[in-house]
Design a protein around this motif. Structure first.
Motif, PDB file in Angstrom:
ATOM      1  N   GLU A  28       0.847  -1.113   0.064  1.00  0.00           N
ATOM      2  CA  GLU A  28       0.121   0.174   0.160  1.00  0.00           C
ATOM      3  C   GLU A  28       0.934   1.254  -0.039  1.00  0.00           C
ATOM      4  OE1 GLU A  28      -3.148   1.550   0.049  1.00  0.00           O
ATOM      5  OE2 GLU A  28      -2.315   3.266   0.672  1.00  0.00           O
ATOM      6  N   THR A  29       0.597   1.992  -1.015  1.00  0.00           N
ATOM      7  CA  THR A  29       1.318   3.432  -1.218  1.00  0.00           C
ATOM      8  C   THR A  29       0.924   4.481  -1.878  1.00  0.00           C
ATOM      9  OG1 THR A  29       1.944   2.990  -3.232  1.00  0.00           O
ATOM     10  CG2 THR A  29       3.734   2.176  -1.805  1.00  0.00           C
TER      11      THR A  29
ATOM     12  N   ASP B 287       1.440   6.886   3.946  1.00  0.00           N
ATOM     13  CA  ASP B 287       1.702   5.635   4.771  1.00  0.00           C
ATOM     14  C   ASP B 287       2.436   4.732   3.619  1.00  0.00           C
ATOM     15  OD1 ASP B 287       0.933   6.660   7.372  1.00  0.00           O
ATOM     16  OD2 ASP B 287      -1.147   6.236   6.516  1.00  0.00           O
ATOM     17  N   THR B 288       3.597   4.152   4.115  1.00  0.00           N
ATOM     18  CA  THR B 288       4.101   2.933   3.200  1.00  0.00           C
ATOM     19  C   THR B 288       3.837   1.705   3.894  1.00  0.00           C
ATOM     20  OG1 THR B 288       5.847   4.442   2.827  1.00  0.00           O
ATOM     21  CG2 THR B 288       6.069   2.085   1.903  1.00  0.00           C
ATOM     22  N   SER B 289       3.126   0.729   3.632  1.00  0.00           N
ATOM     23  CA  SER B 289       2.649  -0.348   4.327  1.00  0.00           C
ATOM     24  C   SER B 289       3.027  -1.671   3.497  1.00  0.00           C
ATOM     25  CB  SER B 289       1.273  -0.393   4.784  1.00  0.00           C
ATOM     26  OG  SER B 289       0.980  -1.435   5.634  1.00  0.00           O
TER      27      SER B 289
ATOM     28  N   HIS C  33       2.775  -7.242   9.382  1.00  0.00           N
ATOM     29  CA  HIS C  33       2.078  -6.133   8.850  1.00  0.00           C
ATOM     30  C   HIS C  33       2.930  -4.989   9.300  1.00  0.00           C
ATOM     31  CE1 HIS C  33      -1.755  -3.703   8.754  1.00  0.00           C
ATOM     32  NE2 HIS C  33      -0.987  -3.353   7.674  1.00  0.00           N
TER      33      HIS C  33
ATOM     34  N   ILE D  13       4.140  -0.986   8.780  1.00  0.00           N
ATOM     35  CA  ILE D  13       3.187   0.411   8.373  1.00  0.00           C
ATOM     36  C   ILE D  13       4.345   1.460   8.719  1.00  0.00           C
ATOM     37  CG2 ILE D  13       1.515   2.139   8.479  1.00  0.00           C
ATOM     38  CD1 ILE D  13      -0.534   0.125   9.363  1.00  0.00           C
TER      39      ILE D  13
ATOM     40  N   HIS E 229       8.181   6.489  -0.284  1.00  0.00           N
ATOM     41  CA  HIS E 229       7.854   5.411  -0.803  1.00  0.00           C
ATOM     42  C   HIS E 229       8.884   4.676  -1.318  1.00  0.00           C
ATOM     43  CE1 HIS E 229       3.668   5.849   0.360  1.00  0.00           C
ATOM     44  NE2 HIS E 229       3.379   6.823  -0.467  1.00  0.00           N
TER      45      HIS E 229
ATOM     46  N   ARG F  97      -4.999   0.403  14.064  1.00  0.00           N
ATOM     47  CA  ARG F  97      -4.088   0.177  12.810  1.00  0.00           C
ATOM     48  C   ARG F  97      -4.619  -0.482  11.539  1.00  0.00           C
ATOM     49  NH1 ARG F  97       1.318  -1.140  12.824  1.00  0.00           N
ATOM     50  NH2 ARG F  97       2.024  -2.928  11.852  1.00  0.00           N
TER      51      ARG F  97
ATOM     52  N   ASP G 256      -4.210   3.715   6.628  1.00  0.00           N
ATOM     53  CA  ASP G 256      -4.077   3.126   5.402  1.00  0.00           C
ATOM     54  C   ASP G 256      -3.125   1.922   5.737  1.00  0.00           C
ATOM     55  OD1 ASP G 256      -5.570   4.880   3.930  1.00  0.00           O
ATOM     56  OD2 ASP G 256      -3.960   5.978   3.274  1.00  0.00           O
ATOM     57  N   ASN G 257      -3.402   0.894   5.220  1.00  0.00           N
ATOM     58  CA  ASN G 257      -2.598  -0.468   5.692  1.00  0.00           C
ATOM     59  C   ASN G 257      -2.512  -1.366   4.605  1.00  0.00           C
ATOM     60  OD1 ASN G 257      -4.568  -2.714   6.278  1.00  0.00           O
ATOM     61  ND2 ASN G 257      -5.512  -1.018   6.868  1.00  0.00           N
TER      62      ASN G 257
END
Ligand code: KG4
Ligand code: ZN
Length: 348
Positions: free
Chosen positions: A15-16, A20-22, A35, A37, A58, A306, A310-311
């Protein structure tokens, strides 16, 4: 799902879409093995997300996070059976980083890649902890970029009921906090200060609650707060005054979100209300919806904080569901900034 099915995992979720980079590793479509984040603190300096800085962050963070998530999950890249990545909507420069990374890894490993819609992932994020959702459901996605009310009848079966006509709920929190000199992001701090103030100190409007339908509008509320600040100079303002503004503003936002959600539940005949997005962390909103859904006898499904924000776990989840139906993305998979361009049915 069989073990050879790419949906059985381990599926790598990426997820970008914003700041949030996750990264997550999901097995069997439900077991979260890792997981991570990484919130990009650099944006705090500017009082909001700076797209160019987000893309660059990112790019730097993603390889390290993938390495960390694989190590934590105890898997090697070769164990991965598929890669799920957010491809829309969001900041296009940020999305491109995740999509390019996912496509390159999928090609190198010889596994399928599946593009996931970020809003669709928020709609279903509560299923990670709460299991299958009773249907039909209404989903309320409230974040810094979105305020969406959606009827959910199954994976991919959605009817958009309403959305914000201007500012998103989280955006209103962030802008009001900025005016009060409270920094970015504004939601958590206003949530905290609101508990110390009087909710009836200022009579802020409950935007569009008196009108039929399910749309929202928060820019007028933001202007009402600005009017209260007029003639008071620049922050810092007295503590008691700030607490009262926070409590009165929050009461207006929560009453509006709760009112429209209940209207949607009745309209749809929903069995559950599912929450997603950063604003779903709001304690007053969670409490008010808990009480209202309890009275209606409707299940309320709120992810832990959490999984509200965004995750990548929610991206891996929806990716695994879609892979299990035999869906795959082709080499044409690309980033798309808008919800309209992202291919989800928006009928309503
Ligand atoms: O989903 P999210 O992490 O990112 C996107 O915007 O997509 O949501 C961030 C938003 C911010 O506007 C932030 O101020 C808001 O969620 N937020 C909150 C709370 N925690 C985060 N708003 C109200 N109350 C909170 N406790
Ligand atoms: Zn989001």
């Amino acid at each position: 799902m069989t073990r050879t099915d790419p949906a059985a995992g381990p599926v790598l979720g990426i997820e970008t879409s914003c700041d949030d980079t996750s990264v997550a590793v999901l097995e069997n479509g439900r077991r979260l093995r890792s997981h991570l984040i990484a919130a990009q603190d650099v944006h705090r300096l500017y009082g909001g997300v700076v797209p160019e800085l987000a893309s660059r962050a990112h790019l730097e963070l993603l390889p390290k996070l993938v390495e960390g998530a694989l190590a934590e999950a105890g898997v090697t890249p070769k164990d991965l059976t598929a890669i799920a990545v957010t491809h829309a909507p969001g900041l296009v420069g940020s999305l491109v980083v995740g999509v390019a990374f996912a496509k390159a890894w999928a090609a190198a490993l010889g596994v399928p890649v599946i593009g996931v819609n970020h809003i669709e992932a928020h709609l279903h994020s509560s299923s990670l902890e709460h299991g299958e959702c009773p249907l039909p459901a209404v989903a309320l996605v409230v974040s810094g970029g979105h305020t969406e009310l959606v009827e959910v009848r199954g994976l991919g079966e959605y009817r958009w009921l309403g959305a914000t006509l201007d500012d998103a709920a989280g955006e209103a929190y962030d802008k009001v906090a900025k005016r009060l000199g409270l920094g970015f992001p504004g939601g958590p701090v206003l949530d905290r200060l609101a508990t110390r103030g009087r909710a009836d100190a200022f009579d802020f409007p409950r935007p569009m609650l008196d009108r039929p339908g399910f749309d929202f509008s928060f820019s007028g509320l933001k202007t009402s707060v600005a009017n209260v600040l007029k003639g008071r100079g620049e922050p810092p303002y007295p503590e008691e005054f700030v607490n009262d503004v926070a409590a009165s503003f929050q009461a207006a936002v929560v009453e509006t979100l709760v009112g429209k959600s209940l209207r949607a539940i009745v309209h749809v005949g929903a069995k559950a209300l599912c929450l997603g997005g950063g604003v779903a962390c709001n304690r007053a909103l969670r409490a008010a919806l808990g009480e209202a859904c309890g009275q209606l006898g409707v299940a309320l499904r709120i992810p832990s904080p959490r999984l509200c924000a965004d995750n990548a776990a929610m991206i891996a989840l929806v990716g695994a569901w879609r892979l299990a139906r035999g869906e795959r993305s082709g080499p044409e998979l690309d980033a798309a900034a808008s919800l309209e361009a992202s291919g989800l049915p928006l009928g309503g």
